[in-house]
Design an enzyme around this catalytic site. Sequence first.
Site, PDB file in Angstrom:
ATOM      1  N   GLY A  13     -20.224  38.996   1.518  1.00  0.00           N
ATOM      2  CA  GLY A  13     -19.275  38.022   0.987  1.00  0.00           C
ATOM      3  C   GLY A  13     -19.919  37.127  -0.056  1.00  0.00           C
ATOM      4  O   GLY A  13     -19.640  35.930  -0.108  1.00  0.00           O
ATOM      5  N   ARG A  16     -18.412  34.803  -4.269  1.00  0.00           N
ATOM      6  CA  ARG A  16     -17.953  33.474  -4.681  1.00  0.00           C
ATOM      7  C   ARG A  16     -18.332  32.446  -3.613  1.00  0.00           C
ATOM      8  O   ARG A  16     -18.833  32.789  -2.547  1.00  0.00           O
ATOM      9  CB  ARG A  16     -16.447  33.455  -4.897  1.00  0.00           C
ATOM     10  CG  ARG A  16     -15.622  33.856  -3.702  1.00  0.00           C
ATOM     11  CD  ARG A  16     -14.157  34.096  -4.071  1.00  0.00           C
ATOM     12  NE  ARG A  16     -13.366  34.543  -2.917  1.00  0.00           N
ATOM     13  CZ  ARG A  16     -12.711  33.725  -2.099  1.00  0.00           C
ATOM     14  NH1 ARG A  16     -12.760  32.416  -2.301  1.00  0.00           N
ATOM     15  NH2 ARG A  16     -12.018  34.199  -1.080  1.00  0.00           N
ATOM     16  N   VAL A  64     -17.207  44.823   6.126  1.00  0.00           N
ATOM     17  CA  VAL A  64     -18.300  44.618   7.086  1.00  0.00           C
ATOM     18  C   VAL A  64     -17.929  45.053   8.499  1.00  0.00           C
ATOM     19  O   VAL A  64     -18.822  45.256   9.336  1.00  0.00           O
ATOM     20  CB  VAL A  64     -18.777  43.147   7.102  1.00  0.00           C
ATOM     21  CG1 VAL A  64     -19.407  42.770   5.765  1.00  0.00           C
ATOM     22  CG2 VAL A  64     -17.638  42.196   7.458  1.00  0.00           C
ATOM     23  N   TYR A 151     -10.225  32.019  14.270  1.00  0.00           N
ATOM     24  CA  TYR A 151     -11.427  31.696  13.496  1.00  0.00           C
ATOM     25  C   TYR A 151     -12.461  30.955  14.347  1.00  0.00           C
ATOM     26  O   TYR A 151     -13.662  31.262  14.310  1.00  0.00           O
ATOM     27  CB  TYR A 151     -11.025  30.852  12.288  1.00  0.00           C
ATOM     28  CG  TYR A 151     -12.141  30.540  11.317  1.00  0.00           C
ATOM     29  CD1 TYR A 151     -12.649  31.518  10.466  1.00  0.00           C
ATOM     30  CD2 TYR A 151     -12.669  29.254  11.230  1.00  0.00           C
ATOM     31  CE1 TYR A 151     -13.656  31.226   9.566  1.00  0.00           C
ATOM     32  CE2 TYR A 151     -13.671  28.942  10.330  1.00  0.00           C
ATOM     33  CZ  TYR A 151     -14.157  29.934   9.494  1.00  0.00           C
ATOM     34  OH  TYR A 151     -15.170  29.638   8.606  1.00  0.00           O
ATOM     35  N   LYS A 155     -16.276  32.186  15.313  1.00  0.00           N
ATOM     36  CA  LYS A 155     -17.476  31.423  14.967  1.00  0.00           C
ATOM     37  C   LYS A 155     -18.241  30.984  16.220  1.00  0.00           C
ATOM     38  O   LYS A 155     -19.479  30.948  16.224  1.00  0.00           O
ATOM     39  CB  LYS A 155     -17.104  30.218  14.108  1.00  0.00           C
ATOM     40  CG  LYS A 155     -16.573  30.580  12.733  1.00  0.00           C
ATOM     41  CD  LYS A 155     -17.554  31.421  11.930  1.00  0.00           C
ATOM     42  CE  LYS A 155     -17.065  31.669  10.507  1.00  0.00           C
ATOM     43  NZ  LYS A 155     -18.006  32.517   9.726  1.00  0.00           N
TER      44      LYS A 155
END
Length: 243
Positions: A13, A16, A64, A151, A155
């Site tokens: 990733g 950017r 990925v 999310y 994480k």
Amino acid sequence: MKPFDGKTALVTGGTRGIGNAIARRLLDLGADVVITGRDRAGAEKAAAELARGGGNCRGVALDVADFGQVEAVIKAIGAVDILVNNAGMTKDDVLMRLKEDDWDAVLDANLKGTFACSRAVIRGMMKKRWGRIVNIGSIVGSMGNIGQANYVAAKAGMEGLTKTLAREYASRGITANVVAPGFIETDMTRSLDDAVRAGLMAQIPMERFGSPEDVAAAVAFLAGDDAAYVTGQVIHVNGGMRM
């Protein structure tokens, strides 16, 4: 001599934002860098732009969460000394409206991808008896966040995975750590309306959002020899928002 001369770094990733800043920092420190993105043309364009600032940078297309693609890319690169698992995505909604597909997509990109890439590079690191795995987490992985159950779970899972990697491979000279950014100036945060930005800023003792370069500096430290005795840690880069 630069600190990372002769080292190969893979930044997923890296086209950017935070990933791009990490790639730039590692290039400046002498590493040969490979960045990935889902789109081949975009990855190659970003790599060419990074290389114009100095250093050897390549861009490759990679999902990925696709184990076959990951293995093929690592085989093409050769041994990876520094792996930065930065690729990810968000698909936000409150729990009762969160779709199964959105749960799966976010867990795949953020957690399964970290597992796939880490597994693919670990054998080469073991042979060298040296390696650095730095996973890009998030402040919300430690404190939760409304509308981001998928999310946050990814994480938080990343933190547990990282600590397990650290325990399994410490004796082989391999460290694994998490850098957990708070609110960073990126395209996403710049799109927030003024009231939301002000509310977030009020929670940050340093009274500013971080920069991608702030995160890149922490990654560079963990990837170097100065952090040889640091493993299994979560380093928060959040301006004091969470202490």
